[in-house]
Write a protein that holds these residues in place. Structure first.
Motif, mmCIF file in Angstrom:
data_model
loop_
_atom_site.group_PDB
_atom_site.id
_atom_site.type_symbol
_atom_site.label_atom_id
_atom_site.label_comp_id
_atom_site.label_asym_id
_atom_site.label_seq_id
_atom_site.Cartn_x
_atom_site.Cartn_y
_atom_site.Cartn_z
ATOM 1 N N UNK A 115 0.824 -1.215 0.000
ATOM 2 C CA UNK A 115 0.000 0.000 0.000
ATOM 3 C C UNK A 115 0.859 1.267 0.000
ATOM 4 N N UNK A 116 1.901 1.253 -0.816
ATOM 5 C CA UNK A 116 2.742 2.438 -0.981
ATOM 6 C C UNK A 116 3.780 2.644 0.100
ATOM 7 N N UNK A 117 3.872 1.731 1.056
ATOM 8 C CA UNK A 117 4.820 1.850 2.161
ATOM 9 C C UNK A 117 5.936 0.816 1.983
ATOM 10 N N UNK A 118 7.173 1.307 1.882
ATOM 11 C CA UNK A 118 8.328 0.409 1.837
ATOM 12 C C UNK A 118 8.769 0.113 3.260
ATOM 13 N N UNK A 119 9.103 -1.140 3.550
ATOM 14 C CA UNK A 119 9.620 -1.525 4.861
ATOM 15 C C UNK A 119 10.877 -2.366 4.659
ATOM 16 N N UNK A 120 11.821 -2.214 5.605
ATOM 17 C CA UNK A 120 13.108 -2.898 5.504
ATOM 18 C C UNK A 120 12.965 -4.376 5.855
ATOM 19 N N UNK A 121 13.708 -5.195 5.131
ATOM 20 C CA UNK A 121 13.752 -6.642 5.375
ATOM 21 C C UNK A 121 15.204 -7.008 5.607
ATOM 22 N N UNK A 122 15.475 -7.676 6.734
ATOM 23 C CA UNK A 122 16.856 -8.003 7.085
ATOM 24 C C UNK A 122 17.415 -9.175 6.285
ATOM 25 N N UNK A 123 16.699 -10.298 6.270
ATOM 26 C CA UNK A 123 17.250 -11.518 5.663
ATOM 27 C C UNK A 123 16.445 -12.030 4.478
ATOM 28 N N UNK A 124 15.157 -11.886 4.505
ATOM 29 C CA UNK A 124 14.323 -12.393 3.424
ATOM 30 C C UNK A 124 12.939 -12.738 3.918
ATOM 31 N N UNK A 125 12.156 -13.306 3.016
ATOM 32 C CA UNK A 125 10.768 -13.676 3.276
ATOM 33 C C UNK A 125 10.635 -15.177 3.037
ATOM 34 N N UNK A 126 9.885 -15.846 3.872
ATOM 35 C CA UNK A 126 9.656 -17.280 3.670
ATOM 36 C C UNK A 126 8.613 -17.480 2.566
ATOM 37 N N UNK A 127 8.822 -18.521 1.798
ATOM 38 C CA UNK A 127 7.903 -18.848 0.720
ATOM 39 C C UNK A 127 7.872 -20.348 0.508
ATOM 40 N N UNK A 128 7.039 -20.768 -0.420
ATOM 41 C CA UNK A 128 6.994 -22.181 -0.820
ATOM 42 C C UNK A 128 7.050 -22.251 -2.338
ATOM 43 N N UNK A 129 7.586 -23.340 -2.827
ATOM 44 C CA UNK A 129 7.573 -23.622 -4.256
ATOM 45 C C UNK A 129 6.683 -24.839 -4.483
ATOM 46 N N UNK A 130 5.790 -24.717 -5.448
ATOM 47 C CA UNK A 130 4.946 -25.836 -5.878
ATOM 48 C C UNK A 130 5.051 -25.926 -7.396
ATOM 49 N N UNK A 131 4.689 -27.070 -7.933
ATOM 50 C CA UNK A 131 4.807 -27.281 -9.386
ATOM 51 C C UNK A 131 3.424 -27.353 -10.027
ATOM 52 N N UNK A 132 3.351 -26.800 -11.245
ATOM 53 C CA UNK A 132 2.090 -26.868 -11.991
ATOM 54 C C UNK A 132 2.015 -28.183 -12.777
ATOM 55 N N UNK A 133 1.038 -28.300 -13.653
ATOM 56 C CA UNK A 133 0.804 -29.527 -14.406
ATOM 57 C C UNK A 133 1.972 -29.892 -15.324
#
Length: 157
Positions: free
Chosen positions: A105-123
């Motif tokens: 929403x237009x606000x930048x915030x600092x990230x120290x190390x990263x963001x957790x995510x997941x990887x999934x595969x499509x068809x």
């Protein structure tokens, strides 16, 4: 949530620039600042860098527009849904999305190390990354006016 990230250009290998045409993503916050790359969910080509299998790769961010795909039509996965096993059928693999800043929403915030995510595969077995989110902290909610925030690596805001 987090509609986009920024990562310093120096953190990505040159091979990725050529392979994924990243030059168009390079920008700078000011004349004295280091060049950085922006990856935004509304971009025409929606992708994110990920640290996966010991390498930094660029993957498609979620499933924004493919109605034929079995993948959820989103770019985010609630941590609670993942913990409850609702994504188990997709065999999600944990990844880290390297980032120096996040945008909501237009606000930048600092990230120290990263963001957790997941990887999934499509068809077609192509990997897609989804950003994990959790209920926003009071500070994050006040700062961005959003009820969800990214799951940050080793950081609480």
């Amino acid at each position: 949530m987090c509609k986009g990230i920024s990562i310093l250009k120096a953190k990505l290998k040159q091979e990725l620039f050529e392979e994924y045409n990243l030059a168009s993503r390079v920008t700078a916050r000011g004349e004295a600042s280091e060049p950085e790359l922006h990856f935004m969910f509304p971009d025409p080509v929606v992708e994110l860098p990920v640290e996966w299998d010991g390498q930094t790769q660029i993957l498609e961010w979620g499933n924004r527009g493919n109605k034929e795909s079995r993948l959820p039509r989103s770019g985010w996965c609630r941590q609670e849904s993942l913990d409850a096993g609702k994504w188990r059928w997709l065999k999600p693999e944990p990844v880290v999305i390297p980032a120096d800043f996040g945008l909501e929403k237009g606000v930048w915030f600092a990230i120290d190390e990263g963001i957790r995510g997941i990887v999934v595969r499509d068809e077609q077995q192509r990997p897609h990354v989804y950003m994990l989110t959790t209920e926003a902290s009071v500070y994050y909610r006040n700062m961005t006016r959003h009820e969800r925030m990214p799951v940050l690596v080793g950081q609480v805001i």
